[in-house]
Design an enzyme around this catalytic site. Structure first.
Site, PDB file in Angstrom:
ATOM      1  CB  SER A 107       0.749   1.463  -3.444  1.00  0.00           C
ATOM      2  OG  SER A 107       0.848   0.589  -2.350  1.00  0.00           O
TER       3      SER A 107
ATOM      4  CG  ASP B  87      -5.834  -1.952  -1.368  1.00  0.00           C
ATOM      5  OD1 ASP B  87      -4.869  -2.600  -0.909  1.00  0.00           O
ATOM      6  OD2 ASP B  87      -5.710  -1.115  -2.273  1.00  0.00           O
TER       7      ASP B  87
ATOM      8  CG  HIS C 283      -2.422  -2.726  -3.646  1.00  0.00           C
ATOM      9  ND1 HIS C 283      -2.903  -1.776  -2.778  1.00  0.00           N
ATOM     10  CD2 HIS C 283      -1.117  -2.416  -3.850  1.00  0.00           C
ATOM     11  CE1 HIS C 283      -1.932  -0.937  -2.479  1.00  0.00           C
ATOM     12  NE2 HIS C 283      -0.850  -1.285  -3.118  1.00  0.00           N
TER      13      HIS C 283
END
Length: 514
Positions: free
Chosen positions: A229, A456, A484
Protein backbone atom coordinates in the site's frame (compact mmCIF):
# COMPACT_ATOMS: atom_id res chain seq x y z
CA UNK A 1 -15.44 8.81 7.84
CA UNK A 2 -11.93 10.12 7.30
CA UNK A 3 -9.82 8.37 4.69
CA UNK A 4 -6.90 10.84 4.57
CA UNK A 5 -5.45 8.73 1.74
CA UNK A 6 -5.13 5.90 4.25
CA UNK A 7 -3.15 3.30 2.32
CA UNK A 8 -2.33 0.24 4.37
CA UNK A 9 -3.15 -3.43 4.58
CA UNK A 10 -6.35 -4.08 6.49
CA UNK A 11 -6.79 -7.84 6.43
CA UNK A 12 -4.71 -8.10 9.59
CA UNK A 13 -6.58 -5.61 11.81
CA UNK A 14 -9.99 -6.94 10.81
CA UNK A 15 -8.97 -10.53 11.34
CA UNK A 16 -7.25 -9.96 14.66
CA UNK A 17 -9.31 -7.26 16.33
CA UNK A 18 -8.38 -7.04 19.98
CA UNK A 19 -4.97 -8.69 19.54
CA UNK A 20 -2.48 -6.97 21.83
CA UNK A 21 0.91 -6.49 20.23
CA UNK A 22 3.88 -6.38 22.56
CA UNK A 23 6.19 -3.74 21.19
CA UNK A 24 9.58 -2.26 21.70
CA UNK A 25 10.14 0.69 23.94
CA UNK A 26 11.57 3.73 22.25
CA UNK A 27 14.08 4.49 24.98
CA UNK A 28 17.44 6.10 24.48
CA UNK A 29 19.45 2.94 24.01
CA UNK A 30 23.17 3.44 23.65
CA UNK A 31 24.33 3.34 20.06
CA UNK A 32 27.55 1.60 21.02
CA UNK A 33 26.82 -0.86 23.83
CA UNK A 34 26.40 -4.06 21.81
CA UNK A 35 27.51 -4.58 18.24
CA UNK A 36 25.12 -5.73 15.54
CA UNK A 37 25.67 -9.40 14.68
CA UNK A 38 26.50 -8.57 11.05
CA UNK A 39 29.43 -6.22 10.52
CA UNK A 40 28.83 -3.42 8.05
CA UNK A 41 30.24 -4.33 4.65
CA UNK A 42 30.23 -2.89 1.17
CA UNK A 43 28.66 0.29 2.45
CA UNK A 44 28.79 3.34 0.23
CA UNK A 45 30.56 6.16 2.03
CA UNK A 46 27.99 8.55 3.50
CA UNK A 47 28.42 12.30 3.73
CA UNK A 48 30.75 13.25 6.56
CA UNK A 49 27.99 14.71 8.72
CA UNK A 50 26.02 11.45 8.41
CA UNK A 51 28.95 9.14 9.19
CA UNK A 52 28.09 8.79 12.92
CA UNK A 53 24.63 7.56 11.98
CA UNK A 54 25.84 5.13 9.32
CA UNK A 55 28.45 3.64 11.64
CA UNK A 56 26.35 3.31 14.78
CA UNK A 57 25.92 -0.15 16.30
CA UNK A 58 22.53 -1.36 17.42
CA UNK A 59 22.06 -2.69 20.94
CA UNK A 60 19.67 -5.60 20.41
CA UNK A 61 17.52 -6.71 23.34
CA UNK A 62 14.57 -8.96 24.01
CA UNK A 63 11.31 -7.07 23.54
CA UNK A 64 8.75 -9.44 25.04
CA UNK A 65 7.66 -11.33 21.92
CA UNK A 66 9.25 -14.79 21.54
CA UNK A 67 11.80 -14.89 18.74
CA UNK A 68 11.97 -11.13 18.23
CA UNK A 69 14.65 -8.64 19.22
CA UNK A 70 14.37 -4.87 19.43
CA UNK A 71 16.76 -1.94 19.21
CA UNK A 72 16.77 1.82 18.90
CA UNK A 73 18.38 3.47 15.90
CA UNK A 74 19.27 7.13 15.71
CA UNK A 75 18.73 9.34 12.65
CA UNK A 76 18.99 13.08 12.09
CA UNK A 77 15.78 14.91 12.90
CA UNK A 78 16.58 17.26 10.02
CA UNK A 79 18.77 15.91 7.22
CA UNK A 80 19.64 19.48 6.26
CA UNK A 81 21.16 19.89 9.72
CA UNK A 82 22.61 16.46 10.43
CA UNK A 83 24.79 17.88 13.23
CA UNK A 84 21.67 19.05 15.05
CA UNK A 85 19.06 17.06 16.97
CA UNK A 86 18.54 13.36 16.38
CA UNK A 87 15.44 11.20 16.45
CA UNK A 88 15.07 7.71 17.95
CA UNK A 89 13.56 5.07 15.67
CA UNK A 90 12.32 1.73 16.97
CA UNK A 91 13.59 -1.33 15.10
CA UNK A 92 12.70 -5.02 15.48
CA UNK A 93 13.91 -8.20 13.85
CA UNK A 94 13.49 -11.95 13.79
CA UNK A 95 16.69 -13.62 12.69
CA UNK A 96 16.83 -16.03 9.78
CA UNK A 97 15.90 -19.51 10.93
CA UNK A 98 17.63 -21.60 8.26
CA UNK A 99 18.14 -23.93 6.52
CA UNK A 100 19.86 -22.35 3.58
CA UNK A 101 22.33 -19.53 3.35
CA UNK A 102 21.26 -16.20 4.78
CA UNK A 103 20.51 -13.70 1.98
CA UNK A 104 20.35 -10.62 4.21
CA UNK A 105 17.67 -8.55 5.88
CA UNK A 106 14.13 -8.21 4.51
CA UNK A 107 12.56 -4.94 5.61
CA UNK A 108 8.74 -4.89 5.68
CA UNK A 109 6.21 -2.05 5.84
CA UNK A 110 2.39 -2.41 5.90
CA UNK A 111 1.58 1.09 4.67
CA UNK A 112 -0.52 3.85 6.12
CA UNK A 113 1.25 6.16 6.28
CA UNK A 114 1.06 5.56 10.01
CA UNK A 115 0.84 1.79 10.18
CA UNK A 116 3.22 0.22 12.67
CA UNK A 117 5.78 -1.85 10.79
CA UNK A 118 6.89 -3.47 14.05
CA UNK A 119 3.32 -4.46 14.88
CA UNK A 120 2.98 -5.91 11.38
CA UNK A 121 6.26 -7.81 11.72
CA UNK A 122 5.41 -9.31 15.10
CA UNK A 123 1.80 -10.19 14.33
CA UNK A 124 2.14 -11.35 10.75
CA UNK A 125 5.25 -10.97 8.59
CA UNK A 126 7.70 -12.46 11.09
CA UNK A 127 5.57 -15.55 11.59
CA UNK A 128 3.28 -15.68 8.55
CA UNK A 129 5.56 -15.02 5.60
CA UNK A 130 6.47 -18.25 3.78
CA UNK A 131 8.90 -20.41 5.75
CA UNK A 132 11.57 -20.48 3.00
CA UNK A 133 11.66 -16.65 3.04
CA UNK A 134 11.90 -16.49 6.84
CA UNK A 135 14.59 -19.18 6.72
CA UNK A 136 16.94 -17.10 4.61
CA UNK A 137 16.20 -13.53 5.65
CA UNK A 138 16.37 -11.69 8.93
CA UNK A 139 12.83 -10.27 9.02
CA UNK A 140 13.16 -6.58 9.99
CA UNK A 141 10.89 -3.62 10.60
CA UNK A 142 11.36 -0.01 11.60
CA UNK A 143 8.45 2.16 12.67
CA UNK A 144 8.88 5.23 10.45
CA UNK A 145 9.56 8.55 12.14
CA UNK A 146 6.42 9.88 13.80
CA UNK A 147 4.77 6.44 13.84
CA UNK A 148 3.91 4.14 16.76
CA UNK A 149 7.14 3.56 18.72
CA UNK A 150 9.28 6.06 16.79
CA UNK A 151 8.57 9.39 18.51
CA UNK A 152 4.89 9.28 17.49
CA UNK A 153 2.96 12.31 16.29
CA UNK A 154 0.12 13.09 18.70
CA UNK A 155 -2.84 15.35 17.95
CA UNK A 156 -6.04 14.66 19.92
CA UNK A 157 -7.01 12.97 23.18
CA UNK A 158 -9.24 9.89 23.08
CA UNK A 159 -12.47 11.83 23.81
CA UNK A 160 -11.48 14.49 21.27
CA UNK A 161 -10.83 11.81 18.67
CA UNK A 162 -14.21 10.22 19.45
CA UNK A 163 -15.86 13.53 18.69
CA UNK A 164 -13.75 14.08 15.58
CA UNK A 165 -14.65 10.72 14.01
CA UNK A 166 -18.36 11.51 14.39
CA UNK A 167 -18.31 14.87 12.60
CA UNK A 168 -20.57 14.79 9.54
CA UNK A 169 -18.40 14.61 6.41
CA UNK A 170 -21.31 14.92 4.00
CA UNK A 171 -22.55 18.36 5.12
CA UNK A 172 -26.09 19.23 4.12
CA UNK A 173 -25.81 22.98 4.66
CA UNK A 174 -23.42 25.79 5.45
CA UNK A 175 -23.60 25.19 9.18
CA UNK A 176 -22.50 21.57 8.86
CA UNK A 177 -19.78 22.55 6.38
CA UNK A 178 -18.47 25.10 8.89
CA UNK A 179 -18.47 22.44 11.62
CA UNK A 180 -16.40 20.14 9.44
CA UNK A 181 -13.95 22.92 8.63
CA UNK A 182 -13.60 23.68 12.34
CA UNK A 183 -12.94 19.99 13.05
CA UNK A 184 -10.12 19.89 10.49
CA UNK A 185 -8.63 23.11 11.86
CA UNK A 186 -8.81 21.83 15.45
CA UNK A 187 -7.16 18.56 14.40
CA UNK A 188 -4.28 20.41 12.74
CA UNK A 189 -3.92 22.76 15.71
CA UNK A 190 -3.78 19.80 18.09
CA UNK A 191 -0.98 18.23 16.05
CA UNK A 192 0.99 21.48 16.09
CA UNK A 193 0.47 21.92 19.82
CA UNK A 194 1.46 18.38 20.80
CA UNK A 195 4.01 17.51 18.09
CA UNK A 196 5.20 20.76 16.57
CA UNK A 197 8.91 19.87 16.69
CA UNK A 198 8.58 16.70 14.63
CA UNK A 199 5.82 17.77 12.20
CA UNK A 200 8.21 19.31 9.63
CA UNK A 201 10.32 16.12 9.54
CA UNK A 202 8.05 13.12 8.88
CA UNK A 203 8.05 13.12 5.07
CA UNK A 204 8.39 9.96 3.02
CA UNK A 205 11.75 11.16 1.68
CA UNK A 206 13.10 11.40 5.24
CA UNK A 207 11.69 7.97 6.13
CA UNK A 208 13.39 6.51 3.03
CA UNK A 209 16.71 8.06 4.05
CA UNK A 210 16.24 6.48 7.49
CA UNK A 211 15.87 3.11 5.77
CA UNK A 212 19.26 3.55 4.12
CA UNK A 213 20.87 4.15 7.50
CA UNK A 214 19.20 0.98 8.75
CA UNK A 215 20.43 -0.95 5.71
CA UNK A 216 23.97 0.12 6.51
CA UNK A 217 23.94 -0.62 10.23
CA UNK A 218 22.45 -4.05 9.51
CA UNK A 219 25.47 -4.76 7.32
CA UNK A 220 23.60 -5.11 4.02
CA UNK A 221 25.01 -3.87 0.71
CA UNK A 222 21.51 -3.73 -0.79
CA UNK A 223 18.07 -3.06 0.68
CA UNK A 224 15.63 -5.93 0.28
CA UNK A 225 12.08 -4.83 0.98
CA UNK A 226 8.39 -5.74 0.85
CA UNK A 227 6.14 -2.70 1.04
CA UNK A 228 2.35 -2.83 0.94
CA UNK A 229 0.00 0.00 0.00
CA UNK A 230 1.59 3.34 1.02
CA UNK A 231 4.68 1.22 1.69
CA UNK A 232 5.04 1.00 -2.10
CA UNK A 233 5.56 4.76 -2.27
CA UNK A 234 8.11 4.52 0.52
CA UNK A 235 9.94 1.75 -1.34
CA UNK A 236 9.80 3.55 -4.69
CA UNK A 237 11.12 6.71 -3.03
CA UNK A 238 14.04 4.70 -1.62
CA UNK A 239 14.81 3.36 -5.10
CA UNK A 240 14.70 6.88 -6.50
CA UNK A 241 17.14 8.16 -3.85
CA UNK A 242 19.45 5.13 -3.76
CA UNK A 243 19.11 3.14 -7.00
CA UNK A 244 22.55 1.57 -6.62
CA UNK A 245 21.65 0.27 -3.17
CA UNK A 246 18.26 -1.13 -4.24
CA UNK A 247 18.02 -4.90 -3.95
CA UNK A 248 14.90 -7.04 -4.27
CA UNK A 249 11.90 -4.72 -3.87
CA UNK A 250 8.29 -5.92 -3.85
CA UNK A 251 5.77 -3.08 -4.08
CA UNK A 252 2.33 -4.60 -3.45
CA UNK A 253 -0.81 -2.50 -3.89
CA UNK A 254 1.01 0.37 -5.56
CA UNK A 255 0.52 4.10 -5.35
CA UNK A 256 1.09 6.29 -8.41
CA UNK A 257 3.55 9.01 -7.29
CA UNK A 258 2.84 11.16 -10.35
CA UNK A 259 -0.69 12.13 -9.27
CA UNK A 260 -1.59 15.28 -7.31
CA UNK A 261 -3.67 14.91 -4.15
CA UNK A 262 -7.06 15.68 -5.70
CA UNK A 263 -6.61 13.07 -8.41
CA UNK A 264 -5.29 10.50 -5.94
CA UNK A 265 -8.33 10.98 -3.73
CA UNK A 266 -10.74 10.84 -6.65
CA UNK A 267 -9.13 7.67 -7.98
CA UNK A 268 -9.34 6.10 -4.55
CA UNK A 269 -13.03 7.05 -4.43
CA UNK A 270 -13.55 5.10 -7.65
CA UNK A 271 -11.56 2.21 -6.19
CA UNK A 272 -13.87 1.91 -3.22
CA UNK A 273 -16.86 2.08 -5.54
CA UNK A 274 -15.43 -0.83 -7.55
CA UNK A 275 -14.94 -2.79 -4.34
CA UNK A 276 -18.45 -2.00 -3.12
CA UNK A 277 -19.93 -3.14 -6.42
CA UNK A 278 -18.07 -6.43 -6.02
CA UNK A 279 -19.39 -6.74 -2.46
CA UNK A 280 -22.92 -5.94 -3.61
CA UNK A 281 -22.80 -8.57 -6.36
CA UNK A 282 -21.73 -11.13 -3.78
CA UNK A 283 -24.22 -9.92 -1.18
CA UNK A 284 -27.35 -10.17 -3.30
CA UNK A 285 -26.55 -13.82 -3.88
CA UNK A 286 -26.50 -14.53 -0.13
CA UNK A 287 -29.69 -15.36 1.79
CA UNK A 288 -28.70 -13.00 4.63
CA UNK A 289 -27.96 -9.94 2.47
CA UNK A 290 -29.38 -6.85 4.26
CA UNK A 291 -29.28 -4.88 1.01
CA UNK A 292 -31.80 -7.11 -0.76
CA UNK A 293 -31.41 -9.91 -3.29
CA UNK A 294 -32.64 -8.30 -6.49
CA UNK A 295 -29.86 -6.24 -8.11
CA UNK A 296 -26.63 -4.36 -7.49
CA UNK A 297 -28.44 -1.10 -8.28
CA UNK A 298 -31.05 -1.86 -5.61
CA UNK A 299 -28.35 -2.78 -3.10
CA UNK A 300 -26.54 0.48 -3.83
CA UNK A 301 -29.69 2.50 -3.26
CA UNK A 302 -30.44 0.66 -0.03
CA UNK A 303 -27.00 1.46 1.34
CA UNK A 304 -27.39 5.13 0.40
CA UNK A 305 -30.79 5.16 2.10
CA UNK A 306 -29.27 3.56 5.20
CA UNK A 307 -26.57 6.23 5.39
CA UNK A 308 -29.24 8.94 5.06
CA UNK A 309 -31.29 7.34 7.85
CA UNK A 310 -28.43 7.14 10.35
CA UNK A 311 -27.44 10.69 9.42
CA UNK A 312 -30.90 11.84 10.52
CA UNK A 313 -31.34 9.37 13.39
CA UNK A 314 -28.14 7.74 14.71
CA UNK A 315 -28.45 4.14 15.90
CA UNK A 316 -27.74 3.14 19.53
CA UNK A 317 -24.61 1.06 20.15
CA UNK A 318 -24.90 0.19 23.83
CA UNK A 319 -22.44 2.94 24.79
CA UNK A 320 -22.35 6.72 24.76
CA UNK A 321 -21.29 6.88 21.11
CA UNK A 322 -24.08 6.41 18.61
CA UNK A 323 -23.67 5.14 15.06
CA UNK A 324 -24.14 8.13 12.79
CA UNK A 325 -23.38 8.41 9.09
CA UNK A 326 -19.66 9.05 9.45
CA UNK A 327 -18.93 6.04 11.65
CA UNK A 328 -21.31 3.83 9.65
CA UNK A 329 -19.52 4.76 6.42
CA UNK A 330 -16.16 4.07 8.02
CA UNK A 331 -17.30 0.61 9.09
CA UNK A 332 -18.38 -0.21 5.55
CA UNK A 333 -15.13 1.13 4.09
CA UNK A 334 -13.06 -0.99 6.48
CA UNK A 335 -14.66 -4.16 5.10
CA UNK A 336 -13.85 -3.20 1.51
CA UNK A 337 -10.14 -3.87 2.13
CA UNK A 338 -10.63 -7.63 2.45
CA UNK A 339 -13.34 -9.80 0.92
CA UNK A 340 -12.93 -12.08 3.93
CA UNK A 341 -14.71 -9.37 5.94
CA UNK A 342 -17.80 -9.35 3.72
CA UNK A 343 -19.81 -11.81 5.88
CA UNK A 344 -18.95 -9.67 8.91
CA UNK A 345 -20.21 -6.58 7.06
CA UNK A 346 -23.47 -8.26 6.07
CA UNK A 347 -24.11 -9.16 9.69
CA UNK A 348 -23.14 -5.70 10.97
CA UNK A 349 -25.36 -3.92 8.45
CA UNK A 350 -28.29 -6.18 9.30
CA UNK A 351 -27.81 -5.45 13.01
CA UNK A 352 -27.59 -1.69 12.41
CA UNK A 353 -30.73 -1.72 10.29
CA UNK A 354 -32.45 -3.55 13.14
CA UNK A 355 -31.40 -0.92 15.67
CA UNK A 356 -28.05 -2.25 16.99
CA UNK A 357 -25.09 -0.22 15.76
CA UNK A 358 -22.46 -1.95 17.92
CA UNK A 359 -21.07 -4.42 15.31
CA UNK A 360 -20.62 -1.74 12.64
CA UNK A 361 -19.11 0.62 15.21
CA UNK A 362 -16.58 -2.09 16.09
CA UNK A 363 -15.53 -2.24 12.44
CA UNK A 364 -15.07 1.53 12.36
CA UNK A 365 -13.01 1.33 15.56
CA UNK A 366 -10.77 -1.27 13.89
CA UNK A 367 -10.19 1.12 11.00
CA UNK A 368 -9.23 3.93 13.37
CA UNK A 369 -7.25 1.62 15.68
CA UNK A 370 -9.36 2.60 18.69
CA UNK A 371 -8.91 0.42 21.77
CA UNK A 372 -11.82 -0.62 24.02
CA UNK A 373 -10.53 1.75 26.70
CA UNK A 374 -11.14 4.71 24.39
CA UNK A 375 -7.52 5.38 23.44
CA UNK A 376 -6.32 5.55 19.85
CA UNK A 377 -3.10 4.45 18.21
CA UNK A 378 -1.42 7.32 16.41
CA UNK A 379 -2.29 5.93 12.96
CA UNK A 380 -4.56 8.79 11.89
CA UNK A 381 -2.27 11.44 13.36
CA UNK A 382 0.81 10.17 11.54
CA UNK A 383 -1.27 9.59 8.42
CA UNK A 384 -2.21 13.25 8.19
CA UNK A 385 1.28 14.46 9.14
CA UNK A 386 2.98 12.47 6.37
CA UNK A 387 0.34 13.01 3.68
CA UNK A 388 0.21 16.75 4.26
CA UNK A 389 3.99 17.04 3.87
CA UNK A 390 4.24 14.75 0.86
CA UNK A 391 1.78 16.62 -1.37
CA UNK A 392 0.13 20.05 -1.47
CA UNK A 393 -3.47 19.95 -0.22
CA UNK A 394 -6.17 18.81 -2.60
CA UNK A 395 -8.45 21.61 -1.41
CA UNK A 396 -8.14 24.61 0.88
CA UNK A 397 -11.80 25.66 1.19
CA UNK A 398 -15.28 24.17 1.25
CA UNK A 399 -16.05 26.18 -1.91
CA UNK A 400 -13.36 24.24 -3.77
CA UNK A 401 -14.74 20.97 -2.43
CA UNK A 402 -18.28 21.80 -3.50
CA UNK A 403 -17.11 22.39 -7.07
CA UNK A 404 -15.37 19.00 -7.03
CA UNK A 405 -18.21 17.00 -5.47
CA UNK A 406 -19.91 16.14 -8.81
CA UNK A 407 -16.71 14.53 -10.12
CA UNK A 408 -16.29 12.58 -6.89
CA UNK A 409 -19.93 11.47 -6.96
CA UNK A 410 -19.46 10.34 -10.55
CA UNK A 411 -16.55 8.21 -9.31
CA UNK A 412 -18.73 6.83 -6.52
CA UNK A 413 -22.43 7.55 -5.98
CA UNK A 414 -22.10 5.89 -2.56
CA UNK A 415 -18.90 7.40 -1.16
CA UNK A 416 -18.16 10.36 -3.44
CA UNK A 417 -19.34 13.31 -1.37
CA UNK A 418 -17.70 12.06 1.82
CA UNK A 419 -14.39 11.37 0.07
CA UNK A 420 -14.45 14.83 -1.50
CA UNK A 421 -14.88 16.55 1.86
CA UNK A 422 -12.31 14.27 3.52
CA UNK A 423 -9.83 15.58 0.94
CA UNK A 424 -9.99 18.98 2.66
CA UNK A 425 -8.06 17.75 5.68
CA UNK A 426 -4.63 19.04 4.57
CA UNK A 427 -6.04 22.45 3.69
CA UNK A 428 -5.38 23.81 7.18
CA UNK A 429 -2.11 22.04 7.96
CA UNK A 430 0.44 24.10 9.92
CA UNK A 431 3.41 22.93 7.81
CA UNK A 432 3.87 23.64 4.13
CA UNK A 433 4.19 20.59 1.89
CA UNK A 434 7.77 19.67 1.00
CA UNK A 435 6.95 17.10 -1.68
CA UNK A 436 5.34 17.30 -5.11
CA UNK A 437 3.73 14.79 -7.43
CA UNK A 438 6.28 13.40 -9.87
CA UNK A 439 7.17 10.30 -11.84
CA UNK A 440 9.69 7.92 -10.28
CA UNK A 441 12.04 6.16 -12.67
CA UNK A 442 14.83 5.03 -10.29
CA UNK A 443 17.28 4.67 -13.17
CA UNK A 444 19.92 2.06 -12.42
CA UNK A 445 17.92 0.10 -9.83
CA UNK A 446 17.75 -3.69 -9.95
CA UNK A 447 14.45 -5.26 -11.13
CA UNK A 448 11.53 -4.13 -8.96
CA UNK A 449 8.29 -6.14 -8.77
CA UNK A 450 5.09 -4.06 -8.71
CA UNK A 451 1.94 -5.95 -7.72
CA UNK A 452 -1.58 -4.79 -8.55
CA UNK A 453 -4.99 -6.26 -7.69
CA UNK A 454 -7.68 -5.60 -10.29
CA UNK A 455 -10.44 -4.73 -7.80
CA UNK A 456 -8.29 -3.16 -5.09
CA UNK A 457 -10.30 -0.46 -3.28
CA UNK A 458 -7.55 1.64 -1.71
CA UNK A 459 -4.89 1.51 -4.43
CA UNK A 460 -6.68 1.15 -7.78
CA UNK A 461 -5.12 -1.24 -10.24
CA UNK A 462 -4.23 1.50 -12.70
CA UNK A 463 -1.84 2.92 -10.09
CA UNK A 464 0.18 -0.31 -10.20
CA UNK A 465 0.21 -0.16 -13.99
CA UNK A 466 1.45 3.44 -13.82
CA UNK A 467 4.21 2.80 -11.27
CA UNK A 468 5.49 -0.28 -13.13
CA UNK A 469 5.62 1.80 -16.30
CA UNK A 470 7.45 4.68 -14.60
CA UNK A 471 10.14 2.55 -12.95
CA UNK A 472 12.98 1.89 -15.37
CA UNK A 473 13.31 -1.65 -14.00
CA UNK A 474 9.68 -2.19 -13.01
CA UNK A 475 7.85 -5.42 -13.77
CA UNK A 476 4.08 -5.71 -13.29
CA UNK A 477 2.53 -8.72 -11.55
CA UNK A 478 -1.28 -8.74 -11.63
CA UNK A 479 -3.77 -10.47 -9.34
CA UNK A 480 -7.24 -10.70 -10.83
CA UNK A 481 -9.33 -10.52 -7.70
CA UNK A 482 -10.74 -8.55 -4.79
CA UNK A 483 -9.22 -6.95 -1.73
CA UNK A 484 -6.28 -4.72 -0.93
CA UNK A 485 -2.83 -6.10 -1.87
CA UNK A 486 -2.12 -9.64 -3.05
CA UNK A 487 0.94 -11.26 -1.42
CA UNK A 488 0.02 -13.81 1.23
CA UNK A 489 -3.72 -13.57 0.54
CA UNK A 490 -4.28 -17.04 -0.87
CA UNK A 491 -3.04 -16.92 -4.47
CA UNK A 492 -0.42 -19.62 -5.02
CA UNK A 493 0.45 -17.98 -8.34
CA UNK A 494 1.21 -14.59 -6.73
CA UNK A 495 3.04 -16.09 -3.76
CA UNK A 496 5.19 -18.38 -5.92
CA UNK A 497 6.22 -15.50 -8.19
CA UNK A 498 7.18 -13.26 -5.26
CA UNK A 499 8.89 -16.01 -3.28
CA UNK A 500 10.99 -16.94 -6.31
CA UNK A 501 12.00 -13.32 -6.72
CA UNK A 502 12.90 -12.88 -3.04
CA UNK A 503 14.84 -16.14 -2.83
CA UNK A 504 16.48 -16.33 -6.26
CA UNK A 505 16.39 -12.74 -7.50
CA UNK A 506 14.43 -13.70 -10.61
CA UNK A 507 11.56 -11.32 -11.27
CA UNK A 508 8.38 -12.64 -12.90
CA UNK A 509 7.91 -11.81 -16.56
CA UNK A 510 6.42 -8.35 -16.97
CA UNK A 511 2.67 -8.61 -17.43
CA UNK A 512 2.26 -11.92 -15.57
CA UNK A 513 -1.36 -12.37 -14.46
CA UNK A 514 -2.68 -14.63 -11.72
Amino acid sequence: MDTRRLLRTFALPLATAGLLLSGCSGGNASTGAVASDAPPSGRAAPAADLEPYYTQKLAWRDCGVPGFQCATMKAPLDYDDADGDSIDLAVARKKATGPGGRIGSLLVNPGGPGGSAIGYLQAYAGIGYPAPVRARYDMVAVDPRGVARSEPVECLTGPQMDAYTQVDQTPDDGTEAAELTTAFKDFAAGCEQRSGAILPHVSTVEAARDMDILRAVLGDEKLHYVGASYGTFLGATYAELFPDRTGRLVLDGALDPSLPAEELNRDQTAGFETAFQAFARDCIGQPDCPLGTTSVADATQRLKDFFAEVDARPVPTGETRELGESLATTGVIAAMYDEGAWPQLRSALAAAMAGDGAPLLAMADSYYERSPDGTYANLMFANAAVNCLDLPAAFTSTEQVEKAVPAFEKASPVFGKGFAYASLNCGFWPEEATGTAHRIAAEGAAPIVVVGTTRDPATPYKWAEALADQLSSGTLLTYEGDGHTAYGRGSDCIDTAINTYLLEGTAPEDGTRC
